[in-house]
Write a protein that holds these residues in place. Sequence first.
Motif, short mmCIF file in Angstrom:
data_model
loop_
_atom_site.label_atom_id
_atom_site.label_comp_id
_atom_site.label_asym_id
_atom_site.label_seq_id
_atom_site.Cartn_x
_atom_site.Cartn_y
_atom_site.Cartn_z
N MET A 50 33.70 -17.25 33.73
CA MET A 50 33.90 -16.54 34.99
C MET A 50 33.90 -15.16 35.01
SD MET A 50 37.16 -18.63 36.36
CE MET A 50 37.23 -20.23 36.80
N VAL A 54 31.34 -13.13 37.16
CA VAL A 54 32.06 -12.32 38.11
C VAL A 54 31.38 -10.72 37.99
CG1 VAL A 54 33.94 -11.19 38.93
CG2 VAL A 54 33.75 -13.38 38.69
N THR A 125 34.74 -17.54 41.09
CA THR A 125 35.74 -18.16 40.62
C THR A 125 36.04 -19.42 41.12
OG1 THR A 125 36.80 -16.03 40.02
CG2 THR A 125 38.32 -17.94 40.13
N VAL A 128 33.06 -21.90 39.79
CA VAL A 128 33.07 -22.38 38.28
C VAL A 128 34.41 -23.24 38.16
CG1 VAL A 128 33.42 -21.50 36.00
CG2 VAL A 128 31.82 -20.24 37.52
N SER A 129 35.38 -22.93 38.77
CA SER A 129 36.56 -23.81 38.31
C SER A 129 36.46 -24.99 39.03
CB SER A 129 37.85 -23.11 39.23
OG SER A 129 37.71 -23.03 40.65
#
Length: 378
Positions: A50, A54, A125, A128-129
Amino acid sequence: MTFYLAILYVVPFIAFLGKIFARKQALRFNSDGSLKNEDRANFFFVFIVMLILVLLAGLRSSWNDTGAYIFEYGRMTSDFSDYVKNQLQLFQGDWAFTFINRFIKAYISKDSWVFLMFYSAVTVTITVSMLDKYSKDFDLAVFLFIATQFYWTQMGAIRQSFAGALLFAAFPLIEKKKFLKYALIVLVAAQFHNSAYMFLLIYFLCKIPAFSKYSVWFLVGGALLFISYPITGEFINELLSDSKYGDSYSSGISSSNDGTNPLRFVIELVPVVLALAAKDDIKANEKHVNVVFNMALLQVIFTAFSIKYWIFFRFIIYSQPFSIILLCWALKYFPSNSRWKDIIRILCFGLYSVYYYIFMKLSSSTYMSDILNISAYH
């Protein structure tokens, strides 16, 4: 191309390390009573993935439409009170996007990278999560996130990608039949991009049983929409007309020039075709199969439209993560007694690597970051 290839292979390798050092999940069982093997990737490596993605996105100074967003941010005044009193129009166009940007510029920083970082942090975020939680194959999901150019597309379409991330996070609510909560998130997302309203309809479309005769009718419906486009195009035009960039969308809807490469359509068929070979295990083990499969079908339909009408490629922002999840499931549940399982997985990595290389090479955009001192020419 060295920079772009490094992102493609180094970041998924870090995700692969996360799978090696996986964290244990709560015990869950398959339909036959056997224990499920659903360990999640180690959070430390998920965080590193992340962080890299990011920072690269948030600290960019050039990529696709980034320059236009930076220019608009620079033109904004920092008088937030005056904006709220005299200019703010609730529920008009993309007012929430402008509201947040004005707030950031007035109270946090006038530097454009700060507002880019905010949207990048939220969008990447969430994406990806959610891939970590639902793909069951984190390194492959991260690889596809980059190889399908979805990550790079998010950098160029900031408003729509932000709205898409919110909607992606909301999809489990469909299976839970939490329509009011789901509708509220759609309403919020639509304040950043009006096209998000279509997810109210998708709530019902995604209840269609996966791998059924209704899926065929779903595709037939997409074909009929394509044929009846002179009518459906006007509806979509109206849906987007209040957007700040409505004129651009209108021209894209009515224009049949500069469509996307047909190779994209072939690539988007891969998850659906491979999933058919593992449909029984996917249906038995994945409770969100209806949503994921139907969104992957929408991905195919949107891509087919985009061959002739380029603007539909922007709608892929909403459906792409589901196509990624479906391909991960297809490879996970591909018949284990088939000697082709490992070969197909290797072929997928190779195919998507070639796809990524070709389209990044053809791309007219160049990633640049003044802060990171990067100018990544193709």
